[in-house]
Design a protein around this motif. Structure first.
Motif, PDB file in Angstrom:
ATOM      1  N   ASP A 177       0.830  -1.205   0.000  1.00 47.86           N
ATOM      2  CA  ASP A 177       0.000   0.000   0.000  1.00 47.86           C
ATOM      3  C   ASP A 177       0.865   1.255   0.000  1.00 47.86           C
ATOM      4  O   ASP A 177       0.521   2.262  -0.633  1.00 47.86           O
ATOM      5  CB  ASP A 177      -0.934   0.020   1.212  1.00 47.86           C
ATOM      6  CG  ASP A 177      -2.163  -0.845   1.015  1.00 47.86           C
ATOM      7  OD1 ASP A 177      -2.226  -1.589   0.007  1.00 47.86           O
ATOM      8  OD2 ASP A 177      -3.062  -0.801   1.878  1.00 47.86           O
ATOM      9  N   TYR A 178       1.983   1.203   0.720  1.00 49.05           N
ATOM     10  CA  TYR A 178       2.890   2.350   0.715  1.00 49.05           C
ATOM     11  C   TYR A 178       3.458   2.573  -0.685  1.00 49.05           C
ATOM     12  O   TYR A 178       3.478   3.709  -1.182  1.00 49.05           O
ATOM     13  CB  TYR A 178       4.037   2.138   1.710  1.00 49.05           C
ATOM     14  CG  TYR A 178       5.122   3.176   1.546  1.00 49.05           C
ATOM     15  CD1 TYR A 178       4.956   4.466   2.050  1.00 49.05           C
ATOM     16  CD2 TYR A 178       6.298   2.883   0.855  1.00 49.05           C
ATOM     17  CE1 TYR A 178       5.935   5.433   1.861  1.00 49.05           C
ATOM     18  CE2 TYR A 178       7.278   3.849   0.668  1.00 49.05           C
ATOM     19  CZ  TYR A 178       7.091   5.118   1.184  1.00 49.05           C
ATOM     20  OH  TYR A 178       8.059   6.081   0.985  1.00 49.05           O
ATOM     21  N   CYS A 201       5.461   4.998  14.741  1.00 50.07           N
ATOM     22  CA  CYS A 201       4.710   4.746  13.509  1.00 50.07           C
ATOM     23  C   CYS A 201       5.374   3.681  12.637  1.00 50.07           C
ATOM     24  O   CYS A 201       4.686   2.840  12.051  1.00 50.07           O
ATOM     25  CB  CYS A 201       4.568   6.031  12.692  1.00 50.07           C
ATOM     26  SG  CYS A 201       3.578   7.324  13.471  1.00 50.07           S
ATOM     27  N   HIS A 202       6.696   3.728  12.551  1.00 48.98           N
ATOM     28  CA  HIS A 202       7.421   2.870  11.616  1.00 48.98           C
ATOM     29  C   HIS A 202       7.787   1.517  12.217  1.00 48.98           C
ATOM     30  O   HIS A 202       8.450   0.713  11.555  1.00 48.98           O
ATOM     31  CB  HIS A 202       8.677   3.580  11.122  1.00 48.98           C
ATOM     32  CG  HIS A 202       8.381   4.787  10.279  1.00 48.98           C
ATOM     33  ND1 HIS A 202       8.188   4.712   8.922  1.00 48.98           N
ATOM     34  CD2 HIS A 202       8.205   6.086  10.622  1.00 48.98           C
ATOM     35  CE1 HIS A 202       7.932   5.927   8.458  1.00 48.98           C
ATOM     36  NE2 HIS A 202       7.926   6.772   9.458  1.00 48.98           N
ATOM     37  N   GLN A 262       2.348  -2.693   8.388  1.00 49.91           N
ATOM     38  CA  GLN A 262       1.263  -2.882   7.439  1.00 49.91           C
ATOM     39  C   GLN A 262       0.054  -2.020   7.835  1.00 49.91           C
ATOM     40  O   GLN A 262      -0.143  -1.750   9.015  1.00 49.91           O
ATOM     41  CB  GLN A 262       0.848  -4.366   7.404  1.00 49.91           C
ATOM     42  CG  GLN A 262       1.914  -5.296   6.907  1.00 49.91           C
ATOM     43  CD  GLN A 262       2.155  -5.178   5.405  1.00 49.91           C
ATOM     44  OE1 GLN A 262       1.604  -4.314   4.713  1.00 49.91           O
ATOM     45  NE2 GLN A 262       3.004  -6.054   4.879  1.00 49.91           N
ATOM     46  N   PRO A 263      -0.732  -1.520   6.909  1.00 53.16           N
ATOM     47  CA  PRO A 263      -0.630  -1.809   5.473  1.00 53.16           C
ATOM     48  C   PRO A 263       0.153  -0.777   4.665  1.00 53.16           C
ATOM     49  O   PRO A 263       0.396  -1.003   3.489  1.00 53.16           O
ATOM     50  CB  PRO A 263      -2.094  -1.788   5.042  1.00 53.16           C
ATOM     51  CG  PRO A 263      -2.698  -0.725   5.909  1.00 53.16           C
ATOM     52  CD  PRO A 263      -2.011  -0.862   7.246  1.00 53.16           C
ATOM     53  N   GLY A 264       0.568   0.364   5.279  1.00 55.86           N
ATOM     54  CA  GLY A 264       1.104   1.414   4.426  1.00 55.86           C
ATOM     55  C   GLY A 264       2.202   2.296   4.989  1.00 55.86           C
ATOM     56  O   GLY A 264       2.449   3.379   4.459  1.00 55.86           O
ATOM     57  N   ARG A 303      10.716  -7.967   7.605  1.00 59.35           N
ATOM     58  CA  ARG A 303       9.379  -7.727   7.083  1.00 59.35           C
ATOM     59  C   ARG A 303       8.668  -6.624   7.878  1.00 59.35           C
ATOM     60  O   ARG A 303       8.911  -6.446   9.075  1.00 59.35           O
ATOM     61  CB  ARG A 303       8.551  -9.009   7.153  1.00 59.35           C
ATOM     62  CG  ARG A 303       9.064 -10.132   6.266  1.00 59.35           C
ATOM     63  CD  ARG A 303       8.310 -11.421   6.550  1.00 59.35           C
ATOM     64  NE  ARG A 303       8.491 -11.851   7.936  1.00 59.35           N
ATOM     65  CZ  ARG A 303       7.871 -12.884   8.481  1.00 59.35           C
ATOM     66  NH1 ARG A 303       7.000 -13.598   7.764  1.00 59.35           N
ATOM     67  NH2 ARG A 303       8.102 -13.212   9.738  1.00 59.35           N
ATOM     68  N   PRO A 304       7.766  -5.894   7.228  1.00 57.64           N
ATOM     69  CA  PRO A 304       6.954  -4.920   7.969  1.00 57.64           C
ATOM     70  C   PRO A 304       6.163  -5.613   9.061  1.00 57.64           C
ATOM     71  O   PRO A 304       5.744  -6.765   8.920  1.00 57.64           O
ATOM     72  CB  PRO A 304       6.028  -4.341   6.895  1.00 57.64           C
ATOM     73  CG  PRO A 304       6.721  -4.605   5.597  1.00 57.64           C
ATOM     74  CD  PRO A 304       7.455  -5.897   5.781  1.00 57.64           C
ATOM     75  N   ALA A 305       5.963  -4.908  10.165  1.00 54.24           N
ATOM     76  CA  ALA A 305       5.165  -5.447  11.254  1.00 54.24           C
ATOM     77  C   ALA A 305       3.711  -5.576  10.826  1.00 54.24           C
ATOM     78  O   ALA A 305       3.251  -4.867   9.920  1.00 54.24           O
ATOM     79  CB  ALA A 305       5.275  -4.529  12.466  1.00 54.24           C
ATOM     80  N   PRO A 306       2.963  -6.495  11.457  1.00 56.72           N
ATOM     81  CA  PRO A 306       1.536  -6.622  11.132  1.00 56.72           C
ATOM     82  C   PRO A 306       0.784  -5.335  11.450  1.00 56.72           C
ATOM     83  O   PRO A 306       1.299  -4.441  12.123  1.00 56.72           O
ATOM     84  CB  PRO A 306       1.078  -7.775  12.033  1.00 56.72           C
ATOM     85  CG  PRO A 306       2.324  -8.494  12.427  1.00 56.72           C
ATOM     86  CD  PRO A 306       3.408  -7.471  12.462  1.00 56.72           C
TER      87      PRO A 306
END
Length: 239
Positions: free
Chosen positions: A69-70, A149-150, A158-160, A221-224
């Motif tokens: 999404d990002y 936030c990050h 997730q999602p963006g 990986r990005p966090a849930p």
């Protein structure tokens, strides 16, 4: 002419050539468009690296592994004017949303090796200050921590929300400058602009220097999706 201007002009030409090739393939009504996404995104990988790992310069950051999404938000922003960089705008000017989403998912699914961390001379005091801002923010100035936030691992959420690791200090500092000046903007309320206008040059140098020296996390990986509310409203993120 300043060397940065010359470099940007050369990169514009290179990317424009790749853009023409890609757009021609995308617009052909016959069967000439390559069926594999790794062929379709050659215009992207010619600048961002064969797996989106980024290049060792200020212009082309790591895009691999960031939330889809990002990536879609950034592509549509380049296309529609929220971000301004001529090679990117020209590259995707005529691509529809569904194609941009396929490109975004393609790179979101990749996790190539991270680049070597920055090693330039920065004082321990500057790095310590940067770490403090990234992990704790500055409540007195109502500056939230980047990690709020990050993600605690700074790999995005997730999602963006994008990860902040695997990027060069010069690129991070440059983007913070564009957020601060308003030349890069997002859907209102523009939370990154609200944060960036409170940052001094000292803050930006410290944060970007510290982030660029961090090793690849065990899990990149990005966090849930987080159930916790963001520290301030962001128009580009679901609340």
């Amino acid at each position: 002419m300043h060397c940065r201007t010359i470099g940007s002009s050369i990169l514009f030409v290179v990317c424009s050539v790749w853009a023409c090739t890609t757009l021609a393939a995308a617009g052909d009504a016959g069967s000439s468009m390559p069926s594999a996404m790794d062929e379709r995104v050659r215009a992207c990988t010619s600048c961002h690296g064969v797996q989106g790992q980024g290049l060792n310069n200020d212009y082309f950051p790591r895009i691999a592994g960031k939330p889809a999404d990002y990536l879609f938000n950034q592509l549509s922003s380049f296309r529609d004017g929220g971000r301004t960089y001529p090679p990117m705008g020209y590259l995707i000017a005529f691509l529809p949303d569904d194609y941009l989403r396929k490109i975004s998912q393609y790179f979101a699914d990749l996790q190539p090796a991270y680049p070597n961390a920055d090693t330039g001379s920065v004082s321990p005091a500057v790095l310590a200050y940067g770490e403090r801002l990234v992990t704790h923010g500055d409540p007195a100035r109502k500056l939230p921590a980047c990690a709020a936030c990050h993600g605690a691992r700074l790999t995005g959420t997730q999602p963006g929300i994008p990860g902040l690791l695997g990027l060069h200090a010069s690129y991070i500092a440059g983007q913070m400058g564009t957020w601060r000046s308003g030349t890069r903007h997002a859907i209102a309320p523009d939370c990154m602009h609200s944060i960036a206008v409170k940052l001094t040059d000292k803050d930006i140098t410290a944060v970007s220097s510290w982030l660029a020296r961090q090793p690849r996390p065990d899990d990149p990986r990005p966090a849930p999706v987080s159930v916790a509310a963001l520290p301030l409203a962001c128009g580009s993120q679901p609340q």
